[in-house]
Write an enzyme that holds these catalytic residues in place. Structure first.
Site, PDB file in Angstrom:
ATOM      1  N   ARG A  95      -4.557  66.932  63.099  1.00 13.09           N
ATOM      2  CA  ARG A  95      -3.629  66.162  63.928  1.00 13.09           C
ATOM      3  C   ARG A  95      -4.225  65.708  65.256  1.00 13.09           C
ATOM      4  NH1 ARG A  95      -2.174  65.911  59.641  1.00 13.09           N
ATOM      5  NH2 ARG A  95      -0.168  66.463  58.714  1.00 13.09           N
ATOM      6  N   SER A 153       7.677  66.041  60.940  1.00 17.15           N
ATOM      7  CA  SER A 153       7.500  67.448  61.315  1.00 17.15           C
ATOM      8  C   SER A 153       7.450  67.562  62.824  1.00 17.15           C
ATOM      9  CB  SER A 153       6.206  68.002  60.705  1.00 17.15           C
ATOM     10  OG  SER A 153       6.264  67.980  59.297  1.00 17.15           O
ATOM     11  N   GLU A 157       4.401  68.733  67.598  1.00 15.05           N
ATOM     12  CA  GLU A 157       3.537  67.678  67.074  1.00 15.05           C
ATOM     13  C   GLU A 157       3.963  66.336  67.636  1.00 15.05           C
ATOM     14  OE1 GLU A 157       2.975  65.837  62.695  1.00 15.05           O
ATOM     15  OE2 GLU A 157       2.391  67.940  62.884  1.00 15.05           O
TER      16      GLU A 157
END
Length: 302
Positions: free
Chosen positions: A177, A228, A298
């Site tokens: 990520r 998410s 995130e």
């Protein structure tokens, strides 16, 4: 600010679409966020660079946005200029087993184009609601794939030095990520080249359909969200920790921990940014208290 900004632009007017006081709720998948002082949608690489130069010259805050699928914008909105790399900046060109695209191109569109051309490698991207620019920024991935696996190189504008350069796959420093673009806010990704492999169109389509079915079964796609909400903590799954903490359905205002998948915070209707942040903070506190695990969002906060 707007008049001073206009005077510094050095691109044709028709290369930009202008949206003063534009509600950011229209440009984020969470459907929350106050107005941008000025949102601009560029239609060329020249326009992208011109907007960045002009904002820097007058000292206006600059926010670069893709499809807004992994961000949360504050209720007060954003001052300065929002450069939205979207539908106006999304050209795609396929040549052999390579696809080159501007960073406003949607991942779902790229996956569909690859399937049409009988190219395999982008099936994972079919259900990700982000843009190529966002994928480069955070190494977007799902199921058996990630951006790092397919990108050969990315073209970018260095706002600090007013130059255009190219980053190889290795130079992009992809990781979970993240990529080097996260640590260089002065670099604006303009386009990327992806290397795929020849495959069977029907098999590619079947794989994309399978991934889409899994998403529908497991994810709360009927509510606005940013996907998410938390990164996967080492050795754990965020959704499982949140569920075990008894937080499924926890609600503040219009924001809620999804009752279908605890890893998602969703907008059940009329949520504000403050609501979402309150849910995120409570989840972090409870998971830390009960299991000693720190959850890192995130979602990017703007």
């Amino acid at each position: 600010m707007i008049e001073a900004f206009k005077r510094e632009l050095d691109c044709p007017a028709e290369q930009l679409a202008w949206y003063p006081e534009e509600p950011m709720s229209r440009h984020t998948s969470f459907r929350v966020g106050g107005p941008a002082e000025l949102l601009l949608s560029p239609k060329s690489e020249q326009a992208v660079c011109s907007v960045v130069r002009a904002a820097n010259k007058i000292g206006a805050p600059l926010t670069v946005l893709g499809n807004g699928s992994n961000v949360l914008v504050k209720d007060e909105g954003l001052r300065g200029v929002v450069l939205c790399l979207g539908a106006d900046y999304s050209a795609i060109r396929t040549e052999g087993t390579r696809i080159e695209a501007q960073t406003g191109a949607l991942l779902s569109t790229l996956a569909t184009e690859a399937c049409r051309a009988g190219l395999t490698g982008l099936e994972f991207a079919g259900g990700i609601p982000g843009s190529l620019g966002g994928a480069l920024f955070m190494n977007a991935g799902a199921y058996d794939g990630q951006t790092a696996n397919v990108v050969v190189s990315a073209r970018y504008y260095d706002a600090q030095n007013d130059t255009i350069g190219v980053l190889s796959n290795q130079a992009l420093a992809f990781d979970y990520r993240t990529s080097i673009l996260k640590s260089h806010p002065e670099w604006i990704a303009l386009s990327a080249v992806m290397q795929l492999e020849q495959g069977d169109t029907e098999m590619i389509r079947a794989k994309m359909d399978l991934f889409a079915r899994r998403r529908r079964e497991k994810q709360p796609l009927n509510y606005p969200s940013a996907g998410s909400t938390f990164k996967r903590p080492a050795g754990y799954f965020a959704g499982k920790l949140i569920q075990d903490a008894g937080l499924m359905g926890y609600t503040v205002g219009g924001a809620q921990v999804s009752q279908k998948h605890a890893g998602f915070v969703v907008n059940t209707g009329g949520a504000t940014c403050a609501d979402v942040l309150a849910v995120i903070a409570h989840v972090q506190q409870e998971v830390l208290r009960q299991f000693g695990v720190e959850l890192e969002p995130e979602v990017r906060m703007l």
